[in-house]
Structure formats: C-alpha cells, structure tokens
Design a protein around this motif. Sequence first.
Motif, mmCIF file in Angstrom:
data_model
loop_
_atom_site.group_PDB
_atom_site.id
_atom_site.type_symbol
_atom_site.label_atom_id
_atom_site.label_comp_id
_atom_site.label_asym_id
_atom_site.label_seq_id
_atom_site.Cartn_x
_atom_site.Cartn_y
_atom_site.Cartn_z
ATOM 1 N N GLU A 137 0.808 -1.220 0.000
ATOM 2 C CA GLU A 137 0.000 0.000 0.000
ATOM 3 C C GLU A 137 0.840 1.270 0.000
ATOM 4 O O GLU A 137 0.310 2.363 -0.237
ATOM 5 C CB GLU A 137 -0.934 -0.008 1.209
ATOM 6 N N ALA A 138 2.119 1.148 0.275
ATOM 7 C CA ALA A 138 2.970 2.342 0.400
ATOM 8 C C ALA A 138 3.071 3.086 -0.923
ATOM 9 O O ALA A 138 3.303 2.484 -1.967
ATOM 10 C CB ALA A 138 4.360 1.938 0.881
ATOM 11 N N TRP A 139 2.877 4.393 -0.851
ATOM 12 C CA TRP A 139 3.125 5.344 -1.928
ATOM 13 C C TRP A 139 2.072 5.353 -3.038
ATOM 14 O O TRP A 139 1.888 6.367 -3.690
ATOM 15 C CB TRP A 139 4.511 5.172 -2.530
ATOM 16 N N VAL A 140 1.392 4.234 -3.282
ATOM 17 C CA VAL A 140 0.428 4.198 -4.391
ATOM 18 C C VAL A 140 -0.683 5.240 -4.213
ATOM 19 O O VAL A 140 -0.978 5.982 -5.158
ATOM 20 C CB VAL A 140 -0.149 2.779 -4.592
ATOM 21 N N PRO A 141 -1.327 5.342 -3.040
ATOM 22 C CA PRO A 141 -2.411 6.330 -2.918
ATOM 23 C C PRO A 141 -1.960 7.769 -3.176
ATOM 24 O O PRO A 141 -2.697 8.556 -3.788
ATOM 25 C CB PRO A 141 -2.895 6.162 -1.468
ATOM 26 N N GLU A 142 -0.757 8.114 -2.733
ATOM 27 C CA GLU A 142 -0.257 9.474 -2.935
ATOM 28 C C GLU A 142 0.000 9.767 -4.411
ATOM 29 O O GLU A 142 -0.318 10.855 -4.901
ATOM 30 C CB GLU A 142 1.008 9.709 -2.110
ATOM 31 N N VAL A 143 0.585 8.804 -5.107
ATOM 32 C CA VAL A 143 0.827 9.002 -6.545
ATOM 33 C C VAL A 143 -0.508 9.071 -7.282
ATOM 34 O O VAL A 143 -0.721 9.931 -8.146
ATOM 35 C CB VAL A 143 1.719 7.879 -7.119
ATOM 36 N N GLU A 144 -1.435 8.192 -6.909
ATOM 37 C CA GLU A 144 -2.763 8.191 -7.530
ATOM 38 C C GLU A 144 -3.460 9.535 -7.318
ATOM 39 O O GLU A 144 -4.027 10.111 -8.254
ATOM 40 C CB GLU A 144 -3.590 7.070 -6.911
ATOM 41 N N GLN A 145 -3.404 10.043 -6.100
ATOM 42 C CA GLN A 145 -4.047 11.322 -5.778
ATOM 43 C C GLN A 145 -3.427 12.468 -6.596
ATOM 44 O O GLN A 145 -4.133 13.326 -7.118
ATOM 45 C CB GLN A 145 -3.914 11.596 -4.290
ATOM 46 N N MET A 146 -2.110 12.469 -6.704
ATOM 47 C CA MET A 146 -1.448 13.517 -7.468
ATOM 48 C C MET A 146 -1.864 13.452 -8.937
ATOM 49 O O MET A 146 -2.180 14.475 -9.555
ATOM 50 C CB MET A 146 0.077 13.373 -7.332
ATOM 51 N N LEU A 147 -1.912 12.248 -9.508
ATOM 52 C CA LEU A 147 -2.297 12.099 -10.912
ATOM 53 C C LEU A 147 -3.759 12.492 -11.127
ATOM 54 O O LEU A 147 -4.087 13.184 -12.096
ATOM 55 C CB LEU A 147 -2.046 10.665 -11.380
ATOM 56 N N ALA A 148 -4.632 12.061 -10.208
ATOM 57 C CA ALA A 148 -6.044 12.417 -10.318
ATOM 58 C C ALA A 148 -6.216 13.927 -10.227
ATOM 59 O O ALA A 148 -7.015 14.523 -10.966
ATOM 60 C CB ALA A 148 -6.860 11.705 -9.242
ATOM 61 N N GLY A 149 -5.451 14.567 -9.331
ATOM 62 C CA GLY A 149 -5.505 16.024 -9.198
ATOM 63 C C GLY A 149 -5.028 16.740 -10.448
ATOM 64 O O GLY A 149 -5.379 17.902 -10.682
ATOM 65 N N ALA A 150 -4.232 16.042 -11.257
ATOM 66 C CA ALA A 150 -3.737 16.630 -12.506
ATOM 67 C C ALA A 150 -4.661 16.316 -13.680
ATOM 68 O O ALA A 150 -4.340 16.602 -14.826
ATOM 69 C CB ALA A 150 -2.324 16.113 -12.799
ATOM 70 N N GLY A 151 -5.814 15.689 -13.381
ATOM 71 C CA GLY A 151 -6.802 15.437 -14.422
ATOM 72 C C GLY A 151 -6.810 14.051 -15.022
ATOM 73 O O GLY A 151 -7.566 13.781 -15.952
ATOM 74 N N VAL A 152 -5.990 13.134 -14.491
ATOM 75 C CA VAL A 152 -6.002 11.763 -15.003
ATOM 76 C C VAL A 152 -7.261 11.073 -14.459
ATOM 77 O O VAL A 152 -7.535 11.144 -13.258
ATOM 78 C CB VAL A 152 -4.732 10.994 -14.563
ATOM 79 N N PRO A 153 -8.070 10.417 -15.313
ATOM 80 C CA PRO A 153 -9.276 9.730 -14.831
ATOM 81 C C PRO A 153 -8.947 8.711 -13.728
ATOM 82 O O PRO A 153 -7.855 8.133 -13.720
ATOM 83 C CB PRO A 153 -9.805 9.025 -16.083
ATOM 84 N N ALA A 154 -9.892 8.491 -12.813
ATOM 85 C CA ALA A 154 -9.653 7.694 -11.609
ATOM 86 C C ALA A 154 -9.062 6.309 -11.898
ATOM 87 O O ALA A 154 -8.071 5.913 -11.280
ATOM 88 C CB ALA A 154 -10.948 7.560 -10.810
ATOM 89 N N ASP A 155 -9.662 5.555 -12.829
ATOM 90 C CA ASP A 155 -9.153 4.204 -13.119
ATOM 91 C C ASP A 155 -7.722 4.262 -13.660
ATOM 92 O O ASP A 155 -6.867 3.465 -13.272
ATOM 93 C CB ASP A 155 -10.047 3.484 -14.132
#
Length: 197
Positions: A137-155
């Motif tokens: 679980e380490a680091w994945v949520p933070e990278v996902e959140q940053m990408l989503a915040g930059a407009g990358v779709p959730a999936d």
Amino acid sequence: MTDTERADAPSSRERLLALVADVILEHGVADLSLSRIARLIGSNNRMLLYYFGSKEELLNQATLAAFERFPRINGMLGRLRGEGPGDALDPAARLLRAWADISHPDNLPFLALFFEAYGIALHLPSANRGYFTRIAEAWVPEVEQMLAGAGVPADAARLRAVQVVSTWRGLQFALLAGTPRDALDAAYAAMIADIVR
C-alpha cells in the motif's frame, strides 16, 4: 509491571525502537537473533517481546523507524503532493523529483535495509503479513491522488500509480545492484513521459 512503568510504556517502547533502528542500520537484519538484538541495545528478550510481540514485528517496526531518519525519502510524498517548494510543478516534473529524492545517495543505507528486510520476510510470509500489506500500500495512494488532481481519470490514475511505484521498486533494486544511475534516470524519464502523455 508497576504503575510507573505502565505510565512510561510509550516512551520506553519508542526508546527501544530507536535503539533497534540503530542496530539494523549498522548490522542489517539477516543475522540478528532476538537475543543478539537485546544484547546490542542493553535489553532482554522478554522486554522486546512485551513491546513488540515477535522478532518479526520488532524488525518491521524498526525498519519503519529507520525510514524516518532519511528525510529525502521520508519527505518525498509531501513534495510529490506539492507541499513545499515547486508546488506548481507539472505531474511529470513531480514524478521525476520523487525519483531523485528516492535515489539520492544519502538514502542508500535505507534502501539496502528495505530490500534485506523484504527478502527475509518472504521466508515467513504468514508472520509478516502486516509488513507486506504496508509495502503493497505504500506510496500508491499518494501518486494516484497527485495524478487524479492533474486530471487523469480515476481508473487510469490508479493503474499508473501502481506502475510508477512498481518501477520505483525495480529501479531501487537496480541502483543497489550497481546499474549506473544515469541509465536508470534515463529509463525512468522515458517511462514518465509515456505515463503523463
């Protein structure tokens, strides 16, 4: 245990954890028995088991405590989220900066400890389930959140976050194995360019 000892329990546990973190950063974890750890820190098996339950959990917790001593790697997620200088950086620049933080020469002792502890944990997977969960679980949520915040779709953000973190793990391993840093940096930059395209 007396009332005074109970009141002091959290600080005693943290003190022991800091001492064990010193030991594993200096000696690694492969050849450490619980008795040897106790001797090296001036404690005893009973006390270590009281606070940590098992040698495996003691080493897992000490590895996390050791992680806190490496500010570049420890602060990498905050910088990835934009909590500091360079918050306006685009996603590619943030991901490149994250790899620069992780791979900094100051972090090599922690990276070596991480992979040693991981390899040992693989021999006792049931005793190290919590450790593997934290690693997965380490680091994945933070990278996902940053990408989503930059407009990358959730999936896509989740998939790309797993890809980035998995790449970090492989690059760390290659770095420790002696692969030239410039080759790793170039490979990572090419992958990041594809991910954020």
